[in-house]
Design a protein around this motif. Structure first.
Motif, short mmCIF file in Angstrom:
data_model
loop_
_atom_site.label_atom_id
_atom_site.label_comp_id
_atom_site.label_asym_id
_atom_site.label_seq_id
_atom_site.Cartn_x
_atom_site.Cartn_y
_atom_site.Cartn_z
N LYS A 42 -17.41 69.50 46.39
CA LYS A 42 -18.84 69.16 46.54
C LYS A 42 -18.99 67.85 47.28
O LYS A 42 -19.90 67.69 48.09
N HIS A 43 -18.08 66.92 47.00
CA HIS A 43 -18.15 65.65 47.70
C HIS A 43 -17.94 65.86 49.20
O HIS A 43 -18.65 65.29 50.02
N VAL A 44 -16.97 66.70 49.52
CA VAL A 44 -16.73 66.98 50.93
C VAL A 44 -17.96 67.63 51.55
O VAL A 44 -18.37 67.27 52.67
N ALA A 45 -18.59 68.53 50.80
CA ALA A 45 -19.78 69.20 51.32
C ALA A 45 -20.91 68.19 51.56
O ALA A 45 -21.63 68.29 52.55
N VAL A 46 -21.05 67.23 50.66
CA VAL A 46 -22.09 66.20 50.83
C VAL A 46 -21.82 65.40 52.10
O VAL A 46 -22.73 65.15 52.89
N LEU A 47 -20.56 65.04 52.30
CA LEU A 47 -20.20 64.29 53.51
C LEU A 47 -20.45 65.12 54.76
O LEU A 47 -20.91 64.60 55.78
N GLU A 48 -20.16 66.41 54.64
CA GLU A 48 -20.34 67.27 55.80
C GLU A 48 -21.82 67.45 56.13
O GLU A 48 -22.22 67.37 57.29
N GLN A 49 -22.63 67.65 55.09
CA GLN A 49 -24.06 67.83 55.34
C GLN A 49 -24.71 66.56 55.86
O GLN A 49 -25.72 66.61 56.56
N ALA A 50 -24.13 65.43 55.52
CA ALA A 50 -24.64 64.17 56.05
C ALA A 50 -24.19 63.97 57.50
O ALA A 50 -24.63 63.04 58.16
N GLY A 51 -23.29 64.84 57.94
CA GLY A 51 -22.81 64.73 59.31
C GLY A 51 -21.69 63.70 59.48
O GLY A 51 -21.30 63.40 60.60
N LEU A 52 -21.20 63.19 58.36
CA LEU A 52 -20.15 62.17 58.45
C LEU A 52 -18.78 62.79 58.67
O LEU A 52 -17.86 62.14 59.16
N VAL A 53 -18.66 64.04 58.23
CA VAL A 53 -17.36 64.71 58.30
C VAL A 53 -17.55 66.08 58.93
O VAL A 53 -18.57 66.74 58.71
N VAL A 54 -16.60 66.50 59.72
CA VAL A 54 -16.61 67.84 60.31
C VAL A 54 -15.36 68.55 59.80
O VAL A 54 -14.29 67.94 59.72
N ALA A 72 -7.94 65.37 48.31
CA ALA A 72 -8.32 65.44 46.88
C ALA A 72 -7.27 64.80 45.98
O ALA A 72 -7.61 64.27 44.92
N LYS A 73 -6.01 64.84 46.41
CA LYS A 73 -4.91 64.44 45.54
C LYS A 73 -5.13 63.14 44.77
O LYS A 73 -4.95 63.10 43.55
N PRO A 74 -5.54 62.06 45.42
CA PRO A 74 -5.67 60.80 44.67
C PRO A 74 -6.83 60.76 43.68
O PRO A 74 -6.94 59.80 42.93
N HIS A 75 -7.67 61.78 43.68
CA HIS A 75 -8.87 61.70 42.85
C HIS A 75 -8.73 62.58 41.61
O HIS A 75 -8.50 63.79 41.73
N ALA A 76 -8.87 61.98 40.45
CA ALA A 76 -8.69 62.69 39.18
C ALA A 76 -9.93 63.53 38.91
O ALA A 76 -10.84 63.11 38.19
N MET A 77 -9.94 64.70 39.46
CA MET A 77 -11.16 65.51 39.45
C MET A 77 -10.78 66.95 39.76
O MET A 77 -9.84 67.18 40.52
N ALA A 78 -11.50 67.91 39.19
CA ALA A 78 -11.23 69.31 39.50
C ALA A 78 -11.57 69.57 40.96
O ALA A 78 -12.47 68.94 41.52
N LEU A 79 -10.85 70.49 41.57
CA LEU A 79 -11.06 70.77 42.99
C LEU A 79 -12.51 71.13 43.33
O LEU A 79 -13.05 70.59 44.30
N VAL A 113 -26.94 60.13 54.79
CA VAL A 113 -25.74 59.34 55.09
C VAL A 113 -25.56 58.25 54.04
O VAL A 113 -24.48 58.10 53.45
N PHE A 114 -26.62 57.51 53.77
CA PHE A 114 -26.52 56.47 52.75
C PHE A 114 -26.22 57.08 51.38
O PHE A 114 -25.42 56.55 50.62
N HIS A 115 -26.88 58.19 51.12
CA HIS A 115 -26.61 58.84 49.84
C HIS A 115 -25.13 59.22 49.72
O HIS A 115 -24.50 59.00 48.69
N ALA A 116 -24.61 59.79 50.79
CA ALA A 116 -23.21 60.20 50.78
C ALA A 116 -22.29 59.02 50.52
O ALA A 116 -21.29 59.13 49.80
N LEU A 117 -22.65 57.87 51.06
CA LEU A 117 -21.77 56.71 50.95
C LEU A 117 -21.95 55.95 49.64
O LEU A 117 -21.19 55.03 49.34
N ALA A 118 -22.94 56.36 48.86
CA ALA A 118 -23.22 55.66 47.60
C ALA A 118 -22.33 56.18 46.48
O ALA A 118 -22.73 56.20 45.32
N ASP A 119 -21.15 56.61 46.80
CA ASP A 119 -20.24 57.16 45.80
C ASP A 119 -18.82 56.74 46.18
O ASP A 119 -18.40 56.97 47.33
N PRO A 120 -18.09 56.16 45.25
CA PRO A 120 -16.77 55.62 45.59
C PRO A 120 -15.79 56.69 46.04
O PRO A 120 -14.97 56.45 46.93
N THR A 121 -15.87 57.88 45.46
CA THR A 121 -14.99 58.97 45.89
C THR A 121 -15.23 59.29 47.36
O THR A 121 -14.30 59.39 48.15
#
Lengths: 113, 113
Positions: free
Chosen positions: A50-62, A38-45, A11-19
């Motif tokens: 991967k960010h979403v996956a990190v959040l999901e694995q941390a249990g922060l997002v379903v 994703a729209k506001p983030h200047a980044m390939a889909l 959870v902390f790891h997931a939150l240690a990223d501004p995106t």
DNA sequence: AAAATACTTAGGTCAATAGCTAACTATAGG
DNA sequence: CCTATAGTTAGCTATTGACCTAAGTATTTT
């Protein structure tokens, strides 16, 4: 009671990223699809996914997939568990000051000179 | 007001490690020297020192050297700033439910069948 | 059915992290 | 002065993290 322990690392790891914090912040205001998030983030889909996956694995997002679209929602419980850790530390810190306080009071009472 | 923003990355990163959270937890109960903090962790001292350095660079811990000993104390303000981020998210999340709540109330009032 | 949309998978690069050992410096104590 | 203590510095390794592009799949939309 401390069921949440041992799950704080991801959870902390997931939150240690501004995106990822921005995603959490967005989802706190309501559900959204991956590409909407994703729209506001200047980044390939794929990078964003991967960010979403990190959040999901941390249990922060379903997430759930409906058709070709993936919808995301915040799991506020996980966020709360994390916040609880801070409350714990704050209590320990404060009770330490309370002790110091009463010590000082005692000293003043003992040495009224 | 949101002076703390932009400094959350290193704080969350620092806390995303059980060793470092244990150090914070220990320091919440009072100051300690590096080697005293290190004792419970099965790790070479230089490795442990890096953890302390990460905490210090995140602003969570302040150290001072006296003789050959380095003393560490918690900077509770940084911890509080981080806790405030959670409070922000929780507020957004809750106000979203409040809106949903009043929407439902309105619907019920409008459709008493 | 063809084209656009919304992801997904595969695979590659580069930097940062977490750990180690070995060797060094600076006090404190005897 | 000598030794033990407490930390520090240097340098190495293995893993993980954050990106990317290119190409593939599954669903709408036209």
């Amino acid at each position: 009671m401390d069921n949440y322990r041992g799950q704080l690392d991801p959870v902390f790891h997931a939150l240690a990223d501004p995106t990822r914090r921005a995603v959490v912040q967005q989802l706190a205001r309501g559900e959204a699809t991956v590409s909407h998030l994703a729209k506001p983030h200047a980044m390939a889909l794929p990078s964003f996914m991967k960010h979403v996956a990190v959040l999901e694995q941390a249990g922060l997002v379903v997430t759930r997939k409906s058709g070709r679209v993936r919808h995301c929602r915040l799991n506020a419980e996980r966020l709360a568990a994390c916040e609880a850790w801070f409350a714990d530390q704050r209590l320990a810190w404060q009770s330490r000051f309370d002790q110091l306080d009463s010590l000082l009071t005692e000293l003043q009472a003992g040495e009224p000179t």
